[in-house]
Design a protein around this motif. Structure first.
Motif, PDB file in Angstrom:
ATOM      1  N   LEU A 294       0.834  -1.200   0.000  1.00 25.89           N
ATOM      2  CA  LEU A 294       0.000   0.000   0.000  1.00 25.89           C
ATOM      3  C   LEU A 294       0.872   1.255   0.000  1.00 25.89           C
ATOM      4  N   MET A 295       1.878   1.237   0.864  1.00 26.15           N
ATOM      5  CA  MET A 295       2.824   2.357   0.916  1.00 26.15           C
ATOM      6  C   MET A 295       3.498   2.519  -0.441  1.00 26.15           C
ATOM      7  N   GLY A 296       3.937   1.389  -1.008  1.00 21.66           N
ATOM      8  CA  GLY A 296       4.569   1.418  -2.322  1.00 21.66           C
ATOM      9  C   GLY A 296       3.624   2.019  -3.346  1.00 21.66           C
ATOM     10  N   PHE A 409      21.340  -7.950  -6.071  1.00 18.80           N
ATOM     11  CA  PHE A 409      22.252  -7.189  -5.229  1.00 18.80           C
ATOM     12  C   PHE A 409      21.807  -7.178  -3.761  1.00 18.80           C
ATOM     13  N   VAL A 410      20.509  -6.939  -3.556  1.00 21.80           N
ATOM     14  CA  VAL A 410      20.026  -6.778  -2.182  1.00 21.80           C
ATOM     15  C   VAL A 410      20.277  -8.007  -1.302  1.00 21.80           C
ATOM     16  N   ILE A 412      22.540 -10.231  -1.594  1.00 25.51           N
ATOM     17  CA  ILE A 412      23.988 -10.370  -1.378  1.00 25.51           C
ATOM     18  C   ILE A 412      24.436  -9.413  -0.263  1.00 25.51           C
ATOM     19  N   ILE A 413      23.934  -8.177  -0.331  1.00 29.09           N
ATOM     20  CA  ILE A 413      24.266  -7.204   0.710  1.00 29.09           C
ATOM     21  C   ILE A 413      23.753  -7.682   2.068  1.00 29.09           C
ATOM     22  N   LEU A 414      22.490  -8.126   2.119  1.00 30.45           N
ATOM     23  CA  LEU A 414      21.921  -8.594   3.384  1.00 30.45           C
ATOM     24  C   LEU A 414      22.759  -9.728   3.957  1.00 30.45           C
ATOM     25  N   HIS A 415      23.145 -10.652   3.070  1.00 29.49           N
ATOM     26  CA  HIS A 415      23.939 -11.790   3.512  1.00 29.49           C
ATOM     27  C   HIS A 415      25.256 -11.321   4.124  1.00 29.49           C
ATOM     28  N   LYS A 416      25.880 -10.312   3.476  1.00 31.91           N
ATOM     29  CA  LYS A 416      27.139  -9.784   4.015  1.00 31.91           C
ATOM     30  C   LYS A 416      26.928  -9.126   5.369  1.00 31.91           C
ATOM     31  N   LEU A 417      25.744  -8.523   5.546  1.00 33.50           N
ATOM     32  CA  LEU A 417      25.420  -7.872   6.817  1.00 33.50           C
ATOM     33  C   LEU A 417      24.897  -8.868   7.841  1.00 33.50           C
ATOM     34  N   LYS A 418      24.946 -10.172   7.489  1.00 30.45           N
ATOM     35  CA  LYS A 418      24.474 -11.247   8.371  1.00 30.45           C
ATOM     36  C   LYS A 418      22.969 -11.147   8.653  1.00 30.45           C
ATOM     37  N   ILE A 419      22.221 -10.591   7.696  1.00 30.80           N
ATOM     38  CA  ILE A 419      20.762 -10.570   7.804  1.00 30.80           C
ATOM     39  C   ILE A 419      20.241 -11.638   6.848  1.00 30.80           C
ATOM     40  N   ASP A 420      19.182 -12.347   7.237  1.00 32.19           N
ATOM     41  CA  ASP A 420      18.643 -13.401   6.387  1.00 32.19           C
ATOM     42  C   ASP A 420      18.296 -12.847   4.997  1.00 32.19           C
ATOM     43  N   PRO A 421      19.008 -13.306   3.952  1.00 25.33           N
ATOM     44  CA  PRO A 421      18.773 -12.738   2.620  1.00 25.33           C
ATOM     45  C   PRO A 421      17.353 -12.982   2.114  1.00 25.33           C
ATOM     46  N   ALA A 422      16.671 -14.010   2.651  1.00 26.30           N
ATOM     47  CA  ALA A 422      15.317 -14.319   2.181  1.00 26.30           C
ATOM     48  C   ALA A 422      14.361 -13.155   2.443  1.00 26.30           C
ATOM     49  N   LEU A 423      14.703 -12.313   3.416  1.00 25.02           N
ATOM     50  CA  LEU A 423      13.886 -11.131   3.694  1.00 25.02           C
ATOM     51  C   LEU A 423      13.742 -10.245   2.467  1.00 25.02           C
ATOM     52  N   ALA A 424      14.725 -10.333   1.580  1.00 20.43           N
ATOM     53  CA  ALA A 424      14.725  -9.436   0.425  1.00 20.43           C
ATOM     54  C   ALA A 424      13.802  -9.899  -0.687  1.00 20.43           C
ATOM     55  N   THR A 425      13.386 -11.176  -0.652  1.00 20.00           N
ATOM     56  CA  THR A 425      12.673 -11.704  -1.819  1.00 20.00           C
ATOM     57  C   THR A 425      11.250 -11.192  -1.928  1.00 20.00           C
ATOM     58  N   GLY A 426      10.627 -10.877  -0.816  1.00 15.30           N
ATOM     59  CA  GLY A 426       9.216 -10.535  -0.859  1.00 15.30           C
ATOM     60  C   GLY A 426       8.953  -9.058  -1.087  1.00 15.30           C
ATOM     61  N   PHE A 428      10.021  -6.102  -0.111  1.00  9.47           N
ATOM     62  CA  PHE A 428      10.962  -5.018  -0.313  1.00  9.47           C
ATOM     63  C   PHE A 428      11.332  -4.841  -1.781  1.00  9.47           C
ATOM     64  N   ILE A 429      11.808  -5.941  -2.376  1.00 12.24           N
ATOM     65  CA  ILE A 429      12.260  -5.890  -3.761  1.00 12.24           C
ATOM     66  C   ILE A 429      11.113  -5.519  -4.701  1.00 12.24           C
TER      67      ILE A 429
END
Lengths: 453, 453
Positions: A294-296, A409-410, A412-426, A428-429
């Protein structure tokens, strides 16, 4: 052999319960596997479930308890006296199952039950296990295992095994330790069985074994057991002393849960929900993504609003707004999912990241080129303005390349920051790509339309 | 213990290979687990890989072959003579692994290799296994198992086991059969070990066991093994004769693959791709969804085109086109994913389908109400036309309810038609909901704007 839960069965059982026909109830239940009894309890009221549960033999009852869903179990245990839980059920369980069950209870109930456990060694095993984080090898492991000293003979080892094997269902491996309880290797029961009884264990030892530490992450444990096809894995502490063992059935749950979590994230669901969960739980797990969407959408509206002058002049631009937004979202979800799976499967490392990004660029460019060509052809044939044809197709090309790269890219960055990269799939992207896609499309359209009109 | 693949390691190995330092190469490789050796082969050229591979002991070489990725393996086997493959590698493998490997080869190479296998029993086992569909219990099972006749004594059974156990790595269970090879039950090795040697097997038998038939679907096999926490499961034919056994490590692969497939479908990827796959493979697996999205976008453009008159009069309507399309897509993906997971987890059945749909209606309505209220408030505050506020919010409400129901309905229908419901989670639902969402929004907007202006 296998049990099919039917409505008739439940009705019959409910009738037997209301008539208190204990013997008939027991006869029905004791023929079933504990996992099947647990599935029946989902269909009964709490009082009916408790009534039948208290009829069961303690050894079966404790297996049923392990099989119940977490929520059901807590509700269930709260209506059963702590003393009964301790003596009849917990004492019949492996330490890892007992610790998992205690973990789900509130502190008071837990302490209450612990106080009633007679076997002080078992109580201390459970307390030990409760200290480990559930997402580590320590949280997965059980204390029940067979450890034999390296200096024993086969004969002495067999009698040691006989003593220790009393309360174990299965023997996977026999762990060999030295006098300080440090893990030296394993011996297989098969090997022991067919060797002269005077052979020393130290001569039969397989020392080339894989172990994990109590603080190893549970996903890493799953990866190791999968990669090396292990049915059981020893867990050691920081100075290599044998602390417990993890069996494959516990790891199957980790694999399943991990896969479900990633699946839910890419579908925009935040909690672990099932179709049977309450409406409110379902709303709670789905509304966050919808709100981000909705925000998007509102940001998208602002972007379009900024270009409203162009849209009023050239209404045709509006036709392709949803197409551009959707394609950006799609391309981003695809590349992010592939990268996330690559990371989860362990085949992404820091060294090859650059190569992967170049590859995503090529894939995005090819996909973009194909889609842009098709939409260009469509617009040439069916649309009256060349400016629209050129705007839509060049924007689509750029949007697909950008979204593909951004999606890769996102995580990969999350993974480097030790955040679960799966968070990026839904959310946000998709949402970010929607908005950026609109911005690219409308900017390009403004240039071309102003040039050509 | 655990091996970390590094660039330095690969460089060193490549140097040793080019200098043909066979002994050093062997020393390095034979310390590693076959799964680790396989992971090294991903980093070497085919010639380097073949060179080192032919140095390995046959027993290790066959384990490495099992661990290689399908594509790599085929490429690899094509450069090694069939006779060598048969004698050195296949003959050292369990029948299920051998059959899996043969499955991936073309017919000529396969027949060639089969012709070279000396052990006719093994060749016939492999041919038998090749007949089963890979997605069934028959396709998963291995022929290697220990079967003992129910009429033996413990003493005779132990010597029978000793004979049969020669070429087995692990003994999970001992299967007890009658004279017709029909499965009667199991005995555990532990149980056998601690009983008097004159005890009859028939008296030790556990007959309450779970088995599957050769034609049982592999996903069902996985569900059964997970539910009942089994490490091995016997497979019988149509008249209950023991045909083979499935071990948990094969099922872990099924679970992982199934989860990955569903994940890829919801992400809009059609083939099993990894970040390491070639650009062209990646494009091939992603372009189908993008093309469906493109078609959807074109349909969306047609829908918007139909309402172009309204858009020219009231340009504000265009602002919320992407929002409505995106929210319909999102809500549909959520409900379809939850239903698909419910079906996969076995907790959806025909009886409760109606209940689930009512629940989805309630969830959709609540989510719709929340989102509609928020966007209504936003438009009241920031937009100048009340018609827009009322159009967007009422359309959003209807679109979310509709998309949620549609997302739930389609996988249920597919499941009833015996089509994989996961197919519904990706492109189809999103694209359909996008278009229908636009149609709903623009129709409502036309009514309200025409009413108010």
């Amino acid at each position: 052999m296998q049990f099919e839960l039917s409505n008739e069965f439940i009705q019959e059982l409910k009738a037997l319960i209301s008539n208190q026909e204990d013997e008939k109830i027991l006869k029905i239940l004791e023929d079933l596997h504990p996992a099947d009894i647990a599935s029946i309890y989902n269909e009964l009221d709490i009082d009916e479930a408790r009534y039948t549960y208290l009829l069961l033999k303690p050894s079966i009852a404790s297996d049923v308890l392990v099989e119940l869903e977490d929520d059901d179990r807590v509700r269930f245990l709260n209506v059963i006296p702590s003393e009964l839980i301790a003596h009849q059920f917990i004492e019949n369980m492996d330490s890892d199952d007992a610790a998992d069950i205690m973990q789900s209870l509130n502190d008071d109930k837990r302490d209450d039950i612990l106080g009633f456990i007679k076997d002080s060694e078992q109580a201390s095993d459970i307390v030990d296990l409760l200290n480990f984080d559930e997402d580590t090898a320590g949280g997965l492991m059980a204390k029940e295992l067979i450890a034999i000293n390296e200096n024993l003979t086969v004969k002495d080892a067999l009698s040691a095994i006989r003593d220790q094997a009393q309360d174990m269902d299965e023997i996977y491996y026999l762990y060999v330790v030295d006098d300080d309880n440090k893990l030296k290797g394993i011996v297989s029961l098969k090997n022991l069985l067919f060797k002269p009884t005077t052979t020393k264990i130290i001569d039969l030892i397989e020392d080339d074994i894989i172990s994990v530490r109590t603080d190893t992450d549970s996903e890493e444990v799953a990866q190791i057991m999968e990669k090396y096809d292990l049915v059981a894995l020893p867990v050691v502490d920081h100075i290599n002393r044998l602390a417990g063992r993890i069996t494959i059935d516990d790891v199957v749950d980790v694999i399943r849960e991990e896969a479900e979590k990633d699946y839910q994230l890419v579908s925009g669901i935040t909690h672990d929900v099932e179709p049977t969960d309450k409406v409110w739980l379902q709303v709670k797990s789905r509304i966050p993504w919808l709100l981000i969407g909705l925000m998007g959408g509102i940001f998208g509206a602002l972007v379009i609003g900024y270009f409203e002058g162009d849209l009023i002049k050239y209404a045709g631009i509006a036709l392709f707004l949803p197409l551009i937004a959707a394609m950006g979202g799609n391309a981003g979800v695809q590349s992010s999912s592939i990268i996330v799976q690559g990371i989860a499967g362990g085949n992404m490392n820091l060294k090859n990241t650059g190569k992967r990004l170049v590859k995503e660029f090529l894939v995005g460019s090819l996909n973009g080129l194909i889609c842009a060509t098709l939409i260009f052809a469509y617009n040439l044939l069916f649309s009256d303005t060349f400016a629209l044809a050129i705007s839509v197709s060049s924007a689509l090309m750029i949007v697909i390349v950008f979204a593909t790269m951004f999606g890769a890219f996102v995580p990969i960055i999350l993974h480097k920051l030790k955040i679960d990269p799966a968070l990026a799939t839904g959310p946000f992207i998709t949402t970010a790509n929607d908005i950026i896609g609109l911005l690219i499309y409308l900017s390009i359209a403004r240039v071309f339309f102003n040039m050509m009109f």
